[in-house]
Design a protein around this motif. Structure first.
Motif, PDB file in Angstrom:
ATOM      1  N   GLU A  43      -9.224   2.393  -9.580  1.00 36.05           N
ATOM      2  CA  GLU A  43      -8.790   2.596  -8.195  1.00 36.05           C
ATOM      3  C   GLU A  43      -7.460   3.351  -8.153  1.00 36.05           C
ATOM      4  O   GLU A  43      -7.275   4.270  -7.345  1.00 36.05           O
ATOM      5  N   LEU A  44      -6.545   2.983  -9.060  1.00 43.08           N
ATOM      6  CA  LEU A  44      -5.254   3.670  -9.099  1.00 43.08           C
ATOM      7  C   LEU A  44      -5.411   5.108  -9.568  1.00 43.08           C
ATOM      8  O   LEU A  44      -4.761   6.024  -9.048  1.00 43.08           O
TER       9      LEU A  44
ATOM     10  N   ALA B 136      -1.077  -0.256 -13.523  1.00 43.80           N
ATOM     11  CA  ALA B 136      -2.170  -1.102 -13.042  1.00 43.80           C
ATOM     12  C   ALA B 136      -2.011  -2.541 -13.524  1.00 43.80           C
ATOM     13  O   ALA B 136      -2.210  -3.500 -12.767  1.00 43.80           O
TER      14      ALA B 136
ATOM     15  N   VAL C 249      -3.453  -4.126 -10.066  1.00 47.29           N
ATOM     16  CA  VAL C 249      -4.422  -3.306  -9.343  1.00 47.29           C
ATOM     17  C   VAL C 249      -5.418  -2.742 -10.346  1.00 47.29           C
ATOM     18  O   VAL C 249      -5.143  -2.688 -11.556  1.00 47.29           O
TER      19      VAL C 249
ATOM     20  N   MET D 279       2.345   1.732  -3.414  1.00 43.08           N
ATOM     21  CA  MET D 279       1.412   2.257  -4.406  1.00 43.08           C
ATOM     22  C   MET D 279       1.123   3.739  -4.160  1.00 43.08           C
ATOM     23  O   MET D 279       0.886   4.493  -5.115  1.00 43.08           O
TER      24      MET D 279
ATOM     25  N   TYR E  28       1.203  -4.238 -11.764  1.00 47.72           N
ATOM     26  CA  TYR E  28       1.111  -4.534 -10.329  1.00 47.72           C
ATOM     27  C   TYR E  28      -0.248  -5.085  -9.924  1.00 47.72           C
ATOM     28  O   TYR E  28      -0.560  -5.153  -8.732  1.00 47.72           O
TER      29      TYR E  28
ATOM     30  N   THR F 106       0.836  -1.207   0.000  1.00 45.77           N
ATOM     31  CA  THR F 106       0.000   0.000   0.000  1.00 45.77           C
ATOM     32  C   THR F 106       0.869   1.256   0.000  1.00 45.77           C
ATOM     33  O   THR F 106       0.635   2.204  -0.759  1.00 45.77           O
TER      34      THR F 106
END
Length: 589
Positions: free
Chosen positions: A418-419, A409, A414, A385, A412, A382
């Motif tokens: 959200e990113l 994204a 994700v 990121m 990694y 976290t």
């Protein structure tokens, strides 16, 4: 090499800019100008304008502009002299023997002597390498698996163990101590007298883009320090603005350069067929290097050492290249240290494969960043990121930022949305929390930038509307422009107005240095803010003129000596002119 203004203007005037550029760019006439797709940046709609009347070109998209010499310098990577010779041959103009002003002649003579001394030194070092005295140096190069052809192509040599050997040789050739010292080849002190900078070293001649020897790098034989020694900076050698191997790499057909750390890396790559390899000269990559590279390619593959120092150097280089618009990729050398070792052990084909697998510079920086976080724990990932989101927020263009968000994204695992939200949130937090640092310096920098812009805008306006000159010439003089280049341009432009022969393309002929030539080209194409009404335009012009005059007065006052009565009187007169300017109505045709 210097030529008279008359011969330069003759060559320029006999090469119509529309005809020359038409051989490179498809142009279509629209009104009094010709338009086409800009050859200096990618575009779908033509924004590249060529004016036959002004004999100038300008791109409204990327800001490239200049006269026929500038175009060839930018498009063909010519020096000014190369562009002049090409156009002279094209127009059937025979260039005369070089003509000099007194000051230019003195400087040109000194440069010629220094180049001559360096050339002789390079020849001497090469002969030494091939002699019995150079056995240690030649043996070293052979152990590094360099062929005789490669040694000859790069002019490699050897400085023998006697610390005054080259000095005595150059003295016998008639060169004075002062000149040899200015060439960076000897040191002079009271205790030891004159002695060579280089001794007991394999010598790497450093050449400029025209293959003239401007300096040397020397690799010591044995364990003495420093291991590598470079020439000091001289009139002809500036290590922050030259690249080793550029004289050969500039003619490569590859759209990218391989940027290395050392001389041997460059030489090994060239020997293996990678003739687009270059290296900085014993110093970290600088903005000067990046600007130089930008003249030839728009993409760079970093082949720095695979150790920690090489990795840090690559991370420092990436933003420097990005700032001038160069895309950087990283080639990893593992399990070997550098390109030289890699080529020797795995060969050219394997290196070509590594080029194909080169990492994007930004993505590589994230791979290095991972080392600082525990990627196996939720908290560590976290935090990682969050830092990634902060870095993504530094991309100014939304399209580029979104493309990188998508790439990160995927890499990694994700969610893109959200990113993206985290990037936006982090950017907002950064903006709110960011302290104002050194406000006085920030205000000063902005003011200086504004004054420079005002001078550029005024010069552009004077070219665009000849009616303006007659209205302001009694209030604004060339001396009101600060900086040698701006003042020189203004002086020539004012002379042209007085002779009623305004010719911006001719003004550029007075500048043969490549960097100055490009800067002057921008002075006549500064973007003037689009204003809807004539009244708004006239108001903006008046504010620009007043700003130029006011800055001139501030500079004069700052540099005025207390005892300079004549200077004080000139300053008082300038202030009266400023007051008159503020009352003046300036009209635009």
């Amino acid at each position: 090499m210097y030529y008279s203004d008359e011969i330069i203007e003759e060559v320029r005037s006999r090469n119509d800019i529309v005809d020359v550029i038409s051989s490179y760019v498809k142009l279509q006439k629209k009104g009094s100008s010709y338009f086409g797709l800009c050859p200096f940046h990618n575009e779908k709609s033509p924004s590249f304008s060529v004016s036959r009347g002004k004999q100038m070109y300008y791109c409204f998209g990327c800001g490239a502009g200049g006269n026929v010499f500038t175009f060839l310098m930018e498009y063909e990577n010519y020096t000014f002299q190369e562009a002049l010779k090409y156009l002279a041959d094209k127009a059937g103009v025979e260039l005369p023997q070089t003509e000099y002003s007194a000051q230019a002649k003195e400087r040109a003579d000194l440069k010629a002597i220094l180049l001559e001394i360096n050339k002789i030194a390079a020849q001497y070092f090469y002969v030494q390498l091939k002699s019995s005295k150079g056995e240690a140096g030649l043996s070293y190069l052979k152990r590094r698996e360099l062929s005789d052809d490669t040694i000859k192509a790069f002019g490699l040599g050897y400085s023998n163990k006697y610390s005054d050997d080259l000095y005595r040789y150059l003295k016998e050739r008639g060169y004075k101590d002062e000149m040899i010292a200015k060439a960076g080849l000897i040191s002079i002190d009271e205790r030891h007298g004159a002695h060579d900078k280089f001794w007991n070293r394999v010598m790497f001649p450093i050449m400029d883009v025209n293959s003239r020897v401007i300096g040397f790098g020397g690799r010591v034989m044995g364990d003495a320090k420093p291991k590598y020694l470079n020439s000091p900076e001289t009139l002809i050698f500036d290590k922050s603005r030259n690249l080793y191997g550029l004289n050969r790499a500039r003619s490569t057909r590859k759209p990218y350069f391989l940027l290395c750390e050392g001389y041997m890396d460059v030489i090994s790559l060239h020997q293996a067929g990678f003739t687009n390899a270059v290296a900085s000269l014993g110093t970290a990559l600088t903005p000067g290097h990046a600007s130089l590279i930008k003249r030839y390619v728009k993409e760079v593959y970093l082949t720095y050492d695979s150790d920690e120092a090489g990795t840090k150097a690559a991370l420092r280089a990436i933003p420097i290249l990005k700032d001038v618009g160069i895309t950087a990729k990283i080639i990893r050398m593992e399990p070997y240290k550098d390109p030289d070792e890699f080529i020797k052990n795995l060969g050219a084909e394997a290196f070509e494969e590594r080029i194909g697998r080169a990492r994007n510079g930004f993505m590589f920086s994230l791979e290095v960043l991972e080392r600082d976080y525990d990627m196996h724990s939720p908290e560590g990932k976290t935090d990682f990121m969050r830092e990634v989101a902060r870095r993504l927020g530094e991309f100014e263009e939304e399209i580029e930022r979104n493309n990188y968000i998508e790439a990160v994204a995927q890499a990694y695992h994700v969610g893109y949305e959200e990113l993206r939200k985290l990037v936006v949130k982090t950017a907002v937090q950064q903006g709110l929390a960011k302290p104002v640092s050194r406000p006085k310096q920030t205000r000063k920098e902005k003011k200086e930038d504004g004054n420079i812009t005002s001078q550029k805008v005024l010069l552009t306006w004077l070219i665009e509307d000849e009616n303006i000159f007659s209205q302001i010439c009694k209030y604004i003089s060339p001396e009101d422009f600060t900086g040698d280049i701006y003042r020189t341009v203004a002086s020539i432009l004012y002379e042209q107005y007085e002779k009623q022969q305004v010719n911006p393309a001719q003004i550029m002929n007075h500048f043969t240095d490549e960097e100055e030539h490009r800067e002057v080209a921008s002075l006549f194409h500064t973007k003037i803010k689009e204003l809807t009404t004539l009244g708004e335009q006239e108001k903006a012009l008046k504010e620009t003129i007043i700003r130029v005059k006011n800055h001139s007065i501030e500079e004069a006052a700052r540099n005025l000596a207390p005892t300079d009565i004549a200077g004080l009187q000139r300053l008082m007169e300038a202030k009266r002119q400023l007051q008159d300017l503020e009352k003046l109505h300036i009209s635009i045709n």
